[in-house]
Design a protein around this motif. Structure first.
Motif, mmCIF file in Angstrom:
data_model
loop_
_atom_site.group_PDB
_atom_site.id
_atom_site.type_symbol
_atom_site.label_atom_id
_atom_site.label_comp_id
_atom_site.label_asym_id
_atom_site.label_seq_id
_atom_site.Cartn_x
_atom_site.Cartn_y
_atom_site.Cartn_z
ATOM 1 N N LEU A 148 0.823 -1.210 0.000
ATOM 2 C CA LEU A 148 0.000 0.000 0.000
ATOM 3 C C LEU A 148 0.859 1.263 0.000
ATOM 4 O O LEU A 148 0.512 2.260 -0.638
ATOM 5 N N GLU A 149 1.975 1.217 0.723
ATOM 6 C CA GLU A 149 2.879 2.375 0.727
ATOM 7 C C GLU A 149 3.439 2.614 -0.675
ATOM 8 O O GLU A 149 3.528 3.755 -1.139
ATOM 9 N N GLY A 150 3.823 1.526 -1.354
ATOM 10 C CA GLY A 150 4.307 1.671 -2.718
ATOM 11 C C GLY A 150 3.232 2.227 -3.633
ATOM 12 O O GLY A 150 3.509 3.076 -4.496
ATOM 13 N N LEU A 151 2.007 1.787 -3.425
ATOM 14 C CA LEU A 151 0.907 2.261 -4.251
ATOM 15 C C LEU A 151 0.619 3.748 -4.013
ATOM 16 O O LEU A 151 0.398 4.497 -4.958
ATOM 17 N N THR A 152 0.611 4.204 -2.748
ATOM 18 C CA THR A 152 0.326 5.622 -2.493
ATOM 19 C C THR A 152 1.445 6.510 -3.050
ATOM 20 O O THR A 152 1.176 7.602 -3.569
ATOM 21 N N THR A 153 2.690 6.033 -2.971
ATOM 22 C CA THR A 153 3.799 6.799 -3.543
ATOM 23 C C THR A 153 3.643 6.927 -5.055
ATOM 24 O O THR A 153 3.818 8.015 -5.633
ATOM 25 N N GLU A 158 1.953 9.867 -10.036
ATOM 26 C CA GLU A 158 1.140 9.812 -11.253
ATOM 27 C C GLU A 158 0.131 10.957 -11.322
ATOM 28 O O GLU A 158 -0.099 11.529 -12.395
ATOM 29 N N THR A 159 -0.481 11.297 -10.184
ATOM 30 C CA THR A 159 -1.551 12.301 -10.192
ATOM 31 C C THR A 159 -1.042 13.705 -9.892
ATOM 32 O O THR A 159 -1.749 14.686 -10.143
ATOM 33 N N GLY A 160 0.158 13.821 -9.317
ATOM 34 C CA GLY A 160 0.717 15.125 -9.003
ATOM 35 C C GLY A 160 0.101 15.798 -7.784
ATOM 36 O O GLY A 160 0.277 17.003 -7.588
ATOM 37 N N VAL A 161 -0.603 15.021 -6.933
ATOM 38 C CA VAL A 161 -1.182 15.608 -5.726
ATOM 39 C C VAL A 161 -0.125 15.626 -4.616
ATOM 40 O O VAL A 161 0.915 14.959 -4.695
ATOM 41 N N HIS A 162 -0.412 16.389 -3.567
ATOM 42 C CA HIS A 162 0.551 16.502 -2.478
ATOM 43 C C HIS A 162 0.655 15.201 -1.679
ATOM 44 O O HIS A 162 1.738 14.792 -1.276
ATOM 45 N N THR A 163 -0.500 14.551 -1.443
ATOM 46 C CA THR A 163 -0.501 13.348 -0.617
ATOM 47 C C THR A 163 -1.587 12.395 -1.091
ATOM 48 O O THR A 163 -2.680 12.818 -1.459
ATOM 49 N N ALA A 164 -1.268 11.098 -1.070
ATOM 50 C CA ALA A 164 -2.263 10.048 -1.280
ATOM 51 C C ALA A 164 -2.221 9.136 -0.062
ATOM 52 O O ALA A 164 -1.143 8.807 0.438
ATOM 53 N N VAL A 165 -3.386 8.757 0.446
ATOM 54 C CA VAL A 165 -3.445 7.931 1.654
ATOM 55 C C VAL A 165 -4.487 6.832 1.487
ATOM 56 O O VAL A 165 -5.481 6.999 0.777
#
Length: 275
Positions: A148-153, A158-165
């Protein structure tokens, strides 16, 4: 479902003697009740419901209910007794009223029903909430953490957002399973997180400015302003979300939302494998 955890604040003859449907803590006075609420909170305990008499020897039941609601925003609140005895000037939180004519055991049954049905919650709850929570409990988020950590990174890149969780919606709380600097440690009250509402939607939930969303107006926002999420389902029930967070308000692009959908599908696969 375990017995309801109830604090009952009234004279002994106005409390149930032996009720199997509830786990009971008792108090006779406002001072004793407030001390019990603080003690439970310090121990990390969560009361499911509080029943209070309208008038107490040293105060009134409304003060007890307000203190409980301040500590546990989704606690079910009940007032049982002579409703005309509510002291003048008292401010009652949203609560359920039961007059003197109802026996303590009948009130206890009503409390157990309210806790089981979760219909006092200030946020939407799934019709299949018990199965949803069983699925949350049976999913090994720790085993899935690295993937999951690899996926959020990758989602952030890919999306250019500040954070994915990846957030998990538990019974009373929402916690981070991956993403962010404090994933696995940060915990929010369930009513304080947009993920609580996102798991109830079949598709994406987009909030362009969290600070103006009425559902979250009581929450002080200091981490993000814009939010987009997809529910993550395991065995047909939503256990949490994959969310994109931005620290500036505004709309998400179609490319960002397409990326969210694609990575949410991958997150679901990871969590299903961890079931």
């Amino acid at each position: 479902m375990p017995p309801a955890r109830v604090l009952w604040v009234a004279a002994p003859n106005h409390r149930p003697d032996d009720v199997r449907s509830v786990w009971l803590r008792t108090a006779n006075t406002q001072a004793a009740a407030l001390e019990t609420i603080e003690s439970l909170a310090e121990e990390g305990e969560q009361a499911d419901a509080v029943v209070a008499a309208p008038a107490l020897p040293d105060g009134d039941g409304s003060a007890v209910l307000r203190a409980a609601r301040d500590r546990w925003p989704d606690v079910a609140c009940f007032l049982h007794g002579n409703l005309w005895a509510i002291p003048e000037g008292s401010t009652l939180p949203v609560c359920e009223f039961h007059p003197t004519g109802q026996t303590p055991s009948a009130v206890a049954d009503a409390v157990a029903d309210a806790v089981r049905g979760r219909y006092h919650r200030p946020y939407p709850v799934s019709d299949d909430e018990d199965r949803r929570l069983e699925t949350v409990e049976a999913t090994d988020f720790a085993a899935a953490r690295a993937d999951l950590e690899g996926l959020t990174t990758e989602t952030e890149s890919e999306t250019g957002v500040h954070t994915a969780v990846v957030s998990v919606v538990d019974d009373h709380t929402v916690w981070l399973a991956a993403g962010g600097d404090d994933a696995g440690r940060r915990m929010l009250r369930r009513g304080d997180s947009p993920c609580t509402y996102a798991i109830e939607e079949p598709g994406e939930t987009v909030i362009e400015d969290v600070g103006t969303d009425e559902r979250l107006a009581h929450v002080e926002q200091d981490c993000y302003r814009a939010y987009a999420a997809r529910p993550l389902s395991v065995d047909g029930v939503p256990v949490g979300t994959l969310a994109l967070l931005r620290d500036d308000a505004g709309a998400f692009t179609d490319l960002q939302l397409d990326g969210l959908a694609r990575y949410a599908d991958e997150a679901e696969r990871i969590l299903t494998d961890a079931r």
